[in-house]
Design an enzyme around this catalytic site. Sequence first.
Site, short mmCIF file in Angstrom:
data_model
loop_
_atom_site.label_atom_id
_atom_site.label_comp_id
_atom_site.label_asym_id
_atom_site.label_seq_id
_atom_site.Cartn_x
_atom_site.Cartn_y
_atom_site.Cartn_z
N LYS A 42 0.84 -1.19 0.00
CA LYS A 42 0.00 0.00 0.00
C LYS A 42 0.88 1.25 0.00
O LYS A 42 0.68 2.16 -0.79
CB LYS A 42 -0.88 -0.03 1.26
CG LYS A 42 -2.02 0.93 1.24
CD LYS A 42 -2.91 0.64 2.43
CE LYS A 42 -4.18 1.47 2.36
NZ LYS A 42 -5.09 1.11 3.45
N GLY A 129 -2.62 -21.27 11.31
CA GLY A 129 -1.28 -20.77 10.96
C GLY A 129 -0.41 -21.88 10.39
O GLY A 129 -0.73 -22.48 9.37
N GLY A 182 2.92 -9.39 15.96
CA GLY A 182 2.37 -9.68 14.63
C GLY A 182 1.30 -10.75 14.63
O GLY A 182 0.93 -11.28 13.58
N ASP A 196 -12.57 -14.02 13.94
CA ASP A 196 -11.47 -14.71 13.28
C ASP A 196 -11.56 -16.23 13.54
O ASP A 196 -11.48 -17.03 12.61
CB ASP A 196 -10.14 -14.14 13.78
CG ASP A 196 -8.94 -14.84 13.17
OD1 ASP A 196 -8.62 -14.53 12.01
OD2 ASP A 196 -8.34 -15.70 13.83
N LYS A 200 -12.44 -19.37 10.85
CA LYS A 200 -11.59 -20.55 10.72
C LYS A 200 -12.40 -21.82 11.01
O LYS A 200 -12.23 -22.84 10.33
CB LYS A 200 -10.41 -20.44 11.69
CG LYS A 200 -9.41 -19.36 11.29
CD LYS A 200 -8.45 -19.06 12.43
CE LYS A 200 -7.36 -18.09 12.05
NZ LYS A 200 -6.63 -17.58 13.23
N1 LIG Z 1 -0.23 -12.34 11.21
C1 LIG Z 1 -0.51 -13.63 11.37
O1 LIG Z 1 -0.01 -14.30 12.29
C2 LIG Z 1 -1.41 -14.31 10.41
C3 LIG Z 1 -2.06 -13.61 9.42
N2 LIG Z 1 -2.89 -14.27 8.54
C4 LIG Z 1 -3.53 -13.52 7.48
O2 LIG Z 1 -2.53 -13.06 6.59
C5 LIG Z 1 -2.93 -11.82 6.00
C6 LIG Z 1 -1.87 -10.77 6.25
O3 LIG Z 1 -1.69 -10.60 7.62
P1 LIG Z 1 -0.43 -9.77 8.19
O4 LIG Z 1 0.79 -10.09 7.42
O5 LIG Z 1 -0.45 -9.99 9.66
O6 LIG Z 1 -0.90 -8.27 7.87
P2 LIG Z 1 -0.03 -6.94 7.86
O7 LIG Z 1 -0.95 -5.85 8.25
O8 LIG Z 1 1.22 -7.13 8.66
O9 LIG Z 1 0.39 -6.76 6.33
C7 LIG Z 1 -0.51 -6.41 5.32
C8 LIG Z 1 0.26 -6.06 4.06
O10 LIG Z 1 -0.68 -5.80 3.03
C9 LIG Z 1 -0.43 -4.52 2.45
N3 LIG Z 1 -1.69 -3.90 2.07
C10 LIG Z 1 -2.73 -3.55 2.87
N4 LIG Z 1 -3.73 -3.04 2.13
C11 LIG Z 1 -3.33 -3.07 0.86
C12 LIG Z 1 -3.91 -2.68 -0.38
N5 LIG Z 1 -5.13 -2.14 -0.43
N6 LIG Z 1 -3.19 -2.85 -1.52
C13 LIG Z 1 -1.96 -3.37 -1.48
N7 LIG Z 1 -1.35 -3.78 -0.34
C14 LIG Z 1 -2.04 -3.63 0.81
C15 LIG Z 1 0.31 -3.72 3.51
O11 LIG Z 1 1.06 -2.73 2.82
P3 LIG Z 1 2.03 -1.70 3.59
O12 LIG Z 1 3.20 -2.54 4.04
O13 LIG Z 1 2.43 -0.73 2.54
O14 LIG Z 1 1.25 -1.13 4.72
C16 LIG Z 1 1.14 -4.80 4.18
O15 LIG Z 1 2.35 -5.01 3.49
C17 LIG Z 1 -4.30 -11.52 6.59
O16 LIG Z 1 -5.29 -12.08 5.76
C18 LIG Z 1 -4.28 -12.29 7.92
O17 LIG Z 1 -5.54 -12.60 8.39
C19 LIG Z 1 -3.09 -15.62 8.61
C20 LIG Z 1 -2.47 -16.36 9.55
C21 LIG Z 1 -1.62 -15.76 10.57
N1 LIG Z 2 -4.99 -12.92 14.13
C1 LIG Z 2 -4.83 -14.31 13.92
C2 LIG Z 2 -3.66 -14.57 13.04
C3 LIG Z 2 -3.68 -15.92 12.50
O1 LIG Z 2 -4.59 -16.36 11.84
C4 LIG Z 2 -4.63 -15.01 15.26
O2 LIG Z 2 -4.36 -14.33 16.24
O3 LIG Z 2 -4.75 -16.25 15.30
NA NA Z 3 -2.64 -24.23 8.68
#
Ligand SMILES: NC(=O)C1=CN([C@@H]2O[C@H](COP(=O)(O)OP(=O)(O)OC[C@H]3O[C@@H](n4cnc5c(N)ncnc54)[C@H](OP(=O)(O)O)[C@@H]3O)[C@@H](O)[C@H]2O)C=CC1
Ligand SMILES: N[C@@H](CC=O)C(=O)O
Ligand code: NA
Length: 411
Positions: A42, A129, A182, A196, A200
């Site tokens: 973003k 995860g 994170g 959430d 799941k």
């Molecule tokens: N964190 C976790 O432990 C887990 C997360 N997930 C899932 O993984 C996904 C990502 O989570 P997470 O990594 O924690 O999220 P973050 O908020 O850390 O990262 C999101 C990323 O997406 C980018 N982004 C956001 N909006 C836009 C947009 N409109 N266009 C382009 N890029 C965009 C951000 O850009 P910028 O860097 O420029 O802000 C950032 O790089 C989610 O669906 C979450 O539910 C699943 C399992 C575990």
């Molecule tokens: N926000 C979620 C991330 C993984 O899916 C969690 O806390 O389990």
């Molecule tokens: Na899994």
Amino acid sequence: MRVALLGYGTVGSGVYELIQKNTTAVKTNFDRKLEVVKILVKNLDKYKSHEAYHLFTNDFNDLKNADIDIAIETIGGISPTGDYLKHFLSHGIPVITANKDLIAEIGSELIEIAREHNTILSFEASVGGGIPILKPLQESLAGNEIKNISAVLNGTTNYILTKMYEDNMGYDEALSLAQSMGFAEADPTSDVEGYDAMRKLVILSTIGYKKHIRWTDLPLEGISRVTARDIAFAKDENYKIKLIAFSEDMGDAIYGTVRPVFITQQSKYAKIDNEFNAVLVEGDAVGELMFTGKGAGKYPTASAILGDLMDIIQNKKILPSYIYQDEVKIIKHYPKEAKYVVRFQAKDLNLLAAKLFSLFSDHGLKLTLASETQSLYVQVTESNEKTLLEKLNQITETFNCNYIHYLVYDK
Ligand SMILES: NC(=O)C1=CN([C@@H]2O[C@H](COP(=O)(O)OP(=O)(O)OC[C@H]3O[C@@H](n4cnc5c(N)ncnc54)[C@H](OP(=O)(O)O)[C@@H]3O)[C@@H](O)[C@H]2O)C=CC1
Ligand SMILES: N[C@@H](CC=O)C(=O)O
Ligand code: NA
């Protein structure tokens, strides 16, 4: 294999690092060269000093115009992500996603698009995860009728409850820590209100029972009403509080819920702490299986995505069995007799206690007064949830009070 990475936050950056780390192994084992060719974010400015800044863009058209073999989505949310995924799938490009919000909402539609265009959508990272659970459930357990699924599915809330229990940490501090590591969603309401975990649970249940359930149809309670006093009470009585997701295929109906419950120290979930998740699956042939591991965090989640990536590299083309079927009947209350702990908050606790004894004359009640918080904890032995709620609502009508009721979960 030219990879487009959508998102470079906690998960996306982990995926990038693991791809770099595994390039040689992938070349050796599968005779394929893995290369990240575009990274969509973003806020481009954040990445100016990144060694691979030339790969970054904030314009999706750059991905549309690039030559891409696989798309990995780690942005999250429904919009604009849903449209991005539809674009890739409808061009026959395999997609891997960690996005449970999207799968629970439009997973079936996305899989139909993938099927029509002879490509793949995989989402192992979306549930549990790093725990491999969707693939074992669909493939390794294919010879079973899945009877029930119960799980700790949210790392953030499990982390908060653990810190409150083990270290007497406050709710806000524990949530901030989970965010800084994170684990939490961009909007942690999803975590703490149970959305959430429910999404799941619905993904697991849809694959497990081959019946589609809308995540908004099931009864849901998060942890925002769980107090430090509740946790102290649980500790005094040798229990723990966990946010449990549970569903059962009852043949003509499904019971499913996410709710905070009391568990004993002997429970299978008693040692599932911090960001760990656990999924307990019961199949008619195999019996009970338990899968456990880190349910949130950078590398565990990236690990699941790399697993999906290896399948695609090997040209495995099994689509998740995530399809809509006829409307499923939903049972709203816990289907078995169970014990409950109810916490009341009221002005006149003595009067309330007297009323409780008259209402529950047929049940052994154990009452504990916590006057410093104007609360009364009531342990009710074997009760039917529907009947219990009728009685509790009768009490709230008579007294100016509120309550929370916890199931004492027996797994
Ligand atoms: N964190 C976790 O432990 C887990 C997360 N997930 C899932 O993984 C996904 C990502 O989570 P997470 O990594 O924690 O999220 P973050 O908020 O850390 O990262 C999101 C990323 O997406 C980018 N982004 C956001 N909006 C836009 C947009 N409109 N266009 C382009 N890029 C965009 C951000 O850009 P910028 O860097 O420029 O802000 C950032 O790089 C989610 O669906 C979450 O539910 C699943 C399992 C575990
Ligand atoms: N926000 C979620 C991330 C993984 O899916 C969690 O806390 O389990
Ligand atoms: Na899994």
